[in-house]
Motif scaffolding. Structure first.
Motif, PDB file in Angstrom:
ATOM      1  N   GLU A  96       0.986  -1.359  -0.130  1.00  0.00           N
ATOM      2  CA  GLU A  96      -0.022  -0.051  -0.054  1.00  0.00           C
ATOM      3  C   GLU A  96       1.055   1.242  -0.016  1.00  0.00           C
ATOM      4  N   THR A  97       1.922   1.211   0.582  1.00  0.00           N
ATOM      5  CA  THR A  97       2.913   2.490   0.771  1.00  0.00           C
ATOM      6  C   THR A  97       3.608   2.579  -0.500  1.00  0.00           C
ATOM      7  N   LYS A 106       2.373   1.963  -3.321  1.00  0.00           N
ATOM      8  CA  LYS A 106       1.173   2.463  -4.352  1.00  0.00           C
ATOM      9  C   LYS A 106       1.161   3.975  -4.264  1.00  0.00           C
ATOM     10  N   ALA A 107       1.161   4.145  -2.776  1.00  0.00           N
ATOM     11  CA  ALA A 107       1.131   5.674  -2.651  1.00  0.00           C
ATOM     12  C   ALA A 107       2.346   6.593  -2.954  1.00  0.00           C
ATOM     13  N   GLU A 108       3.296   6.038  -2.753  1.00  0.00           N
ATOM     14  CA  GLU A 108       4.732   6.626  -2.925  1.00  0.00           C
ATOM     15  C   GLU A 108       5.122   6.647  -4.351  1.00  0.00           C
ATOM     16  N   HIS A 141       3.736   7.393  -6.979  1.00  0.00           N
ATOM     17  CA  HIS A 141       3.136   8.470  -7.748  1.00  0.00           C
ATOM     18  C   HIS A 141       3.754   9.649  -7.603  1.00  0.00           C
TER      19      HIS A 141
END
Length: 340
Positions: free
Chosen positions: A322-323, A325-327, A329
């Motif tokens: 999840e991290t 995926k967030a980072e 971008h």
């Protein structure tokens, strides 16, 4: 809180299923918040089970062999223990999967069944290798891609940094680019362009080029390379560690004086061996996949499986995927923006 579930290929590796199951038994006794789903020959698995608490066995007679062609095996052996373990993750029946089996097949399984994270161009295989300080460093890519582009190396740095910070608990981890010299102008077109991309991003702590001779000296927490180079580094480090320990053993067993010295040095030698033991760090993570997928060493024993389970438990708990995926971008360098 619902127990996390880990899918385990019980038939993968040189010592399966015995060492796999014994490792699960050790982990089950310590990690009460984890459920284990073992895929493989039920009769063989049961032979080594001493406690079935929080353990489910899914029987299958099919497995992927070490000499199978990876992609073909994954496509044809749909009931193989490794494939079923990955399918469980895909179907949200498990949070992560572990296998000590065919590395190429596990990479294909992760990519084709579980799927790639949107915004990550290529997955990367990332083992943690020993250093003389005992701290270790994460190497990626260690063989998922023989060839790479500069933007792939840029992304590898981010994935390694997230893992080092969240799971290995290293604050502001140092990311180094493996090269033939530390100067910015050194290297081939791949490393020179990757250097510029990594230098101009703000998502992680890039410290510049690092040389192979310094890797075991704690020069960086994450070392980025293309898969061809990274795999050679991995094999060289493994072979060197094994050879050094063998030479020490031979020397200390040669003659009465040496044997006497060995008796005094025994504790220190065990400490040295522990520092150089890959099983102390767990397995190699396949980063860039939609869920944690970890490759345990093919020759792993119960201790190595236990350490890998602990590692995967931390990855799920710390929400590594999840991290990432967030980072991912946040990277916008040299005309590259991960927003596809």
């Amino acid at each position: 809180m619902t127990n996390m579930k880990i899918a385990i290929d019980a038939m993968g590796g040189d010592h399966a299923p015995k060492e796999i199951v014994l490792g699960v038994m050790k982990a089950a006794a310590q990690f009460k918040d984890v459920e284990y789903i073992l895929y493989g020959d039920e009769a063989q698995i049961n032979e080594y089970l001493t406690d079935k608490t929080r353990i489910t066995i899914v029987h299958t007679d099919e497995k992927i062999e070490s000499d199978d062609e990876p992609v073909r095996a994954v496509k044809r052996k749909k009931k193989a223990s490794m494939v079923l373990a990955a399918q469980a993750v895909k179907n949200n029946e498990a949070d992560a999967c572990i296998s000590a089996g065919n590395t190429g097949a596990l990479m294909s399984t992760g990519l084709f069944i579980i799927g790639r994270i949107k915004g990550i161009d290529r997955p990367a295989l990332a083992p943690t290798l020993p250093t003389i300080t005992g701290k270790g460093f994460v190497l990626l890519d260690a063989g998922a891609n023989a060839e790479a582009k500069p933007e792939h190396l840029l992304q590898f740095g981010l994935m390694g940094s997230v893992y080092a910070e969240k799971v290995r608990k290293i604050e502001n981890p140092r990311v180094g680019l493996l090269n033939i010299g530390t100067e910015e102008t050194k290297g081939n077109e791949l490393t020179k362009t990757a250097f510029q991309y990594m230098k101009n991003q703000n998502a992680y702590n890039f410290i510049g080029n690092v040389e192979a001779r310094d890797l075991l000296m704690d020069v960086a927490d994450i070392v980025v390379a293309d898969g061809f180079t990274g795999n050679m580094v991995l094999k060289t480090v493994e072979g060197t560690a094994s050879s050094v320990m063998s030479m020490l053993k031979m020397s200390l067993n040669n003659g009465i004086k040496n044997k006497l010295a060995a008796s005094f040095l025994r504790k220190d030698l065990y400490g040295l061996r522990a520092k150089m033991d890959y099983s102390e760090y767990g397995g190699a993570c396949l980063f860039g996949i939609q869920a944690p997928v970890v490759k345990a060493h093919g020759a792993t024993n119960a201790k190595g499986i236990f350490t890998t389970i602990r590692q995967v438990r931390d990855m799920v708990e710390k929400q590594i995927v999840e991290t990432i995926k967030a980072e991912i971008h946040k990277i916008d360098v040299g005309g590259i923006k991960n927003n596809d």
